[in-house]
Design a protein around this motif. Sequence first.
Motif, PDB file in Angstrom:
ATOM      1  N   PHE A  36      -6.471  -5.168   5.550  1.00 17.81           N
ATOM      2  CA  PHE A  36      -6.181  -4.210   4.473  1.00 17.81           C
ATOM      3  C   PHE A  36      -6.714  -2.826   4.853  1.00 17.81           C
ATOM      4  O   PHE A  36      -6.004  -1.821   4.774  1.00 17.81           O
ATOM      5  CB  PHE A  36      -6.839  -4.703   3.183  1.00 17.81           C
ATOM      6  CG  PHE A  36      -6.543  -3.895   1.957  1.00 17.81           C
ATOM      7  CD1 PHE A  36      -5.467  -4.205   1.151  1.00 17.81           C
ATOM      8  CD2 PHE A  36      -7.362  -2.836   1.587  1.00 17.81           C
ATOM      9  CE1 PHE A  36      -5.199  -3.483  -0.008  1.00 17.81           C
ATOM     10  CE2 PHE A  36      -7.106  -2.101   0.443  1.00 17.81           C
ATOM     11  CZ  PHE A  36      -6.027  -2.422  -0.353  1.00 17.81           C
ATOM     12  N   ASP A  37      -7.973  -2.774   5.286  1.00 25.39           N
ATOM     13  CA  ASP A  37      -8.584  -1.507   5.684  1.00 25.39           C
ATOM     14  C   ASP A  37      -7.839  -0.875   6.858  1.00 25.39           C
ATOM     15  O   ASP A  37      -7.573   0.326   6.880  1.00 25.39           O
ATOM     16  CB  ASP A  37     -10.039  -1.726   6.095  1.00 25.39           C
ATOM     17  CG  ASP A  37     -10.956  -1.976   4.922  1.00 25.39           C
ATOM     18  OD1 ASP A  37     -10.465  -1.973   3.778  1.00 25.39           O
ATOM     19  OD2 ASP A  37     -12.160  -2.180   5.143  1.00 25.39           O
ATOM     20  N   ARG A  38      -7.526  -1.713   7.845  1.00 29.69           N
ATOM     21  CA  ARG A  38      -6.894  -1.232   9.067  1.00 29.69           C
ATOM     22  C   ARG A  38      -5.553  -0.550   8.761  1.00 29.69           C
ATOM     23  O   ARG A  38      -5.247   0.533   9.277  1.00 29.69           O
ATOM     24  CB  ARG A  38      -6.691  -2.402  10.027  1.00 29.69           C
ATOM     25  CG  ARG A  38      -6.529  -2.019  11.494  1.00 29.69           C
ATOM     26  CD  ARG A  38      -6.349  -3.265  12.338  1.00 29.69           C
ATOM     27  NE  ARG A  38      -7.437  -4.217  12.136  1.00 29.69           N
ATOM     28  CZ  ARG A  38      -7.288  -5.541  11.976  1.00 29.69           C
ATOM     29  NH1 ARG A  38      -6.076  -6.074  11.995  1.00 29.69           N
ATOM     30  NH2 ARG A  38      -8.334  -6.317  11.812  1.00 29.69           N
ATOM     31  N   ILE A  39      -4.774  -1.176   7.896  1.00 31.07           N
ATOM     32  CA  ILE A  39      -3.454  -0.636   7.574  1.00 31.07           C
ATOM     33  C   ILE A  39      -3.581   0.620   6.710  1.00 31.07           C
ATOM     34  O   ILE A  39      -2.835   1.591   6.880  1.00 31.07           O
ATOM     35  CB  ILE A  39      -2.579  -1.703   6.897  1.00 31.07           C
ATOM     36  CG1 ILE A  39      -2.300  -2.844   7.895  1.00 31.07           C
ATOM     37  CG2 ILE A  39      -1.273  -1.107   6.403  1.00 31.07           C
ATOM     38  CD1 ILE A  39      -1.518  -3.995   7.322  1.00 31.07           C
ATOM     39  N   CYS A  40      -4.553   0.613   5.793  1.00 28.19           N
ATOM     40  CA  CYS A  40      -4.777   1.812   4.981  1.00 28.19           C
ATOM     41  C   CYS A  40      -5.210   2.982   5.854  1.00 28.19           C
ATOM     42  O   CYS A  40      -4.752   4.119   5.655  1.00 28.19           O
ATOM     43  CB  CYS A  40      -5.835   1.539   3.910  1.00 28.19           C
ATOM     44  SG  CYS A  40      -5.243   0.544   2.513  1.00 28.19           S
TER      45      CYS A  40
ATOM     46  N   ILE B 124       0.804  -1.222   0.000  1.00 31.13           N
ATOM     47  CA  ILE B 124       0.000   0.000   0.000  1.00 31.13           C
ATOM     48  C   ILE B 124       0.835   1.269   0.000  1.00 31.13           C
ATOM     49  O   ILE B 124       0.341   2.326  -0.380  1.00 31.13           O
ATOM     50  CB  ILE B 124      -0.967   0.048   1.203  1.00 31.13           C
ATOM     51  CG1 ILE B 124      -0.210   0.239   2.508  1.00 31.13           C
ATOM     52  CG2 ILE B 124      -1.861  -1.170   1.243  1.00 31.13           C
ATOM     53  CD1 ILE B 124      -1.105   0.593   3.662  1.00 31.13           C
ATOM     54  N   GLN B 125       2.088   1.156   0.380  1.00 30.70           N
ATOM     55  CA  GLN B 125       2.931   2.344   0.461  1.00 30.70           C
ATOM     56  C   GLN B 125       3.068   3.026  -0.902  1.00 30.70           C
ATOM     57  O   GLN B 125       3.231   2.370  -1.922  1.00 30.70           O
ATOM     58  CB  GLN B 125       4.314   1.982   1.012  1.00 30.70           C
ATOM     59  CG  GLN B 125       4.278   1.581   2.482  1.00 30.70           C
ATOM     60  CD  GLN B 125       5.643   1.212   3.033  1.00 30.70           C
ATOM     61  OE1 GLN B 125       6.647   1.332   2.343  1.00 30.70           O
ATOM     62  NE2 GLN B 125       5.677   0.750   4.277  1.00 30.70           N
TER      63      GLN B 125
ATOM     64  N   ASN C 206      -3.510   6.743   6.370  1.00 31.51           N
ATOM     65  CA  ASN C 206      -4.343   7.817   5.822  1.00 31.51           C
ATOM     66  C   ASN C 206      -4.642   7.612   4.329  1.00 31.51           C
ATOM     67  O   ASN C 206      -4.639   8.565   3.539  1.00 31.51           O
ATOM     68  CB  ASN C 206      -3.698   9.192   6.045  1.00 31.51           C
ATOM     69  CG  ASN C 206      -4.686  10.327   5.895  1.00 31.51           C
ATOM     70  OD1 ASN C 206      -5.884  10.156   6.108  1.00 31.51           O
ATOM     71  ND2 ASN C 206      -4.196  11.493   5.499  1.00 31.51           N
ATOM     72  N   ILE C 207      -4.890   6.369   3.962  1.00 32.72           N
ATOM     73  CA  ILE C 207      -5.257   6.031   2.587  1.00 32.72           C
ATOM     74  C   ILE C 207      -6.737   5.647   2.566  1.00 32.72           C
ATOM     75  O   ILE C 207      -7.150   4.716   3.263  1.00 32.72           O
ATOM     76  CB  ILE C 207      -4.407   4.856   2.052  1.00 32.72           C
ATOM     77  CG1 ILE C 207      -2.932   5.250   2.029  1.00 32.72           C
ATOM     78  CG2 ILE C 207      -4.879   4.430   0.668  1.00 32.72           C
ATOM     79  CD1 ILE C 207      -2.003   4.084   1.711  1.00 32.72           C
ATOM     80  N   MET C 208      -7.532   6.363   1.793  1.00 26.79           N
ATOM     81  CA  MET C 208      -8.950   6.030   1.697  1.00 26.79           C
ATOM     82  C   MET C 208      -9.132   4.707   0.953  1.00 26.79           C
ATOM     83  O   MET C 208      -8.388   4.396   0.011  1.00 26.79           O
ATOM     84  CB  MET C 208      -9.722   7.139   0.977  1.00 26.79           C
ATOM     85  CG  MET C 208      -9.944   8.373   1.815  1.00 26.79           C
ATOM     86  SD  MET C 208     -11.241   9.402   1.103  1.00 26.79           S
ATOM     87  CE  MET C 208     -11.198  10.771   2.241  1.00 26.79           C
ATOM     88  N   VAL C 209     -10.152   3.949   1.375  1.00 24.44           N
ATOM     89  CA  VAL C 209     -10.421   2.638   0.778  1.00 24.44           C
ATOM     90  C   VAL C 209     -11.848   2.586   0.257  1.00 24.44           C
ATOM     91  O   VAL C 209     -12.799   2.866   1.005  1.00 24.44           O
ATOM     92  CB  VAL C 209     -10.224   1.505   1.802  1.00 24.44           C
ATOM     93  CG1 VAL C 209     -10.390   0.152   1.123  1.00 24.44           C
ATOM     94  CG2 VAL C 209      -8.869   1.605   2.477  1.00 24.44           C
TER      95      VAL C 209
ATOM     96  N   VAL D 148      -5.042   6.170  -2.751  1.00 19.93           N
ATOM     97  CA  VAL D 148      -6.375   5.599  -2.546  1.00 19.93           C
ATOM     98  C   VAL D 148      -6.302   4.133  -2.942  1.00 19.93           C
ATOM     99  O   VAL D 148      -5.525   3.745  -3.826  1.00 19.93           O
ATOM    100  CB  VAL D 148      -7.445   6.351  -3.368  1.00 19.93           C
ATOM    101  CG1 VAL D 148      -7.211   6.203  -4.857  1.00 19.93           C
ATOM    102  CG2 VAL D 148      -8.849   5.901  -3.009  1.00 19.93           C
ATOM    103  N   ALA D 149      -7.092   3.310  -2.259  1.00 22.39           N
ATOM    104  CA  ALA D 149      -7.083   1.866  -2.526  1.00 22.39           C
ATOM    105  C   ALA D 149      -8.499   1.372  -2.761  1.00 22.39           C
ATOM    106  O   ALA D 149      -9.469   1.940  -2.249  1.00 22.39           O
ATOM    107  CB  ALA D 149      -6.455   1.115  -1.352  1.00 22.39           C
ATOM    108  N   ILE D 150      -8.599   0.306  -3.527  1.00 21.82           N
ATOM    109  CA  ILE D 150      -9.887  -0.352  -3.759  1.00 21.82           C
ATOM    110  C   ILE D 150      -9.794  -1.751  -3.187  1.00 21.82           C
ATOM    111  O   ILE D 150      -8.942  -2.545  -3.584  1.00 21.82           O
ATOM    112  CB  ILE D 150     -10.233  -0.379  -5.253  1.00 21.82           C
ATOM    113  CG1 ILE D 150     -10.384   1.051  -5.770  1.00 21.82           C
ATOM    114  CG2 ILE D 150     -11.515  -1.171  -5.488  1.00 21.82           C
ATOM    115  CD1 ILE D 150     -10.490   1.168  -7.267  1.00 21.82           C
ATOM    116  N   ASN D 151     -10.649  -2.025  -2.223  1.00 23.48           N
ATOM    117  CA  ASN D 151     -10.646  -3.322  -1.550  1.00 23.48           C
ATOM    118  C   ASN D 151     -11.640  -4.231  -2.248  1.00 23.48           C
ATOM    119  O   ASN D 151     -12.831  -4.255  -1.917  1.00 23.48           O
ATOM    120  CB  ASN D 151     -10.999  -3.142  -0.075  1.00 23.48           C
ATOM    121  CG  ASN D 151     -10.780  -4.413   0.732  1.00 23.48           C
ATOM    122  OD1 ASN D 151     -10.799  -5.508   0.205  1.00 23.48           O
ATOM    123  ND2 ASN D 151     -10.583  -4.265   2.036  1.00 23.48           N
TER     124      ASN D 151
END
Length: 251
Positions: free
Chosen positions: A128-132, A108-109, A136-139, A113-116
Amino acid sequence: MESRYCRNRIYLTTEEQQIIKNYPILLGGSGIGSVIAECALRFGFENITIVDGDIVELSNLNRQNYSNGDISKNKVDALKERLKSINTGATISVHNNFLTSENVESYIQGHKVAINALDFFTDIPLVFDRICQKHNIMVLHPYNLGWGGLVTVIATDSLSLESLIKPNEEFNEIKIVKYFSNYLKFWGHPQKWIDEILEEYCNEKEKLSPPQLSVGSWIVAGMCTHLLFKIATKREIKKFPEFYFSSINTD
């Protein structure tokens, strides 16, 4: 605005088109993520990383962005080939690995923004959500509802899906959709057809994956691309426990 995106004019400014071009997106999972990736790429997001260790199967072809010739190929390799055929200049990075508790943080680094789009066979989607959230990365969480699509956004300052977990109860996508259905009822917008699909699925004798349609995949892809645009251009968005919902099923 460059000729590739000239038909985006009015909807996007030249400045906005440039902002999204290099905006780094991470796709965790390339099932429904395969359709989202193409929609986002055609819109102008040209910096996409995809992580998935799965292979293409015949049953994927009713709703995912693959063809007969891709069967038995690694999903990420087939998807990269597809995306590069659309835009050879795009930066498409792929990793043929399943996400694990040990490797999520490294992937994720560098992304904004990420798509789960991960299956809830394990707790990895929640990890995945917890680490994002920590970074401070929106999921974005997309869900194919057949005749419609559902998306919720997890942010640093929002609740997480873990808030829905009940003791001694298996947590999966179905629990989320059931919660969403009750959410709609609470706000006076019940969707009877969703409850009917859920009931029929839960009553199936065999333990099968939830039913999904290509219609839902493409609706969700459009919804996610719109949200990616809003996040990248710093527009206001709804966050979990609120949802985005769209459906062509108006009966």
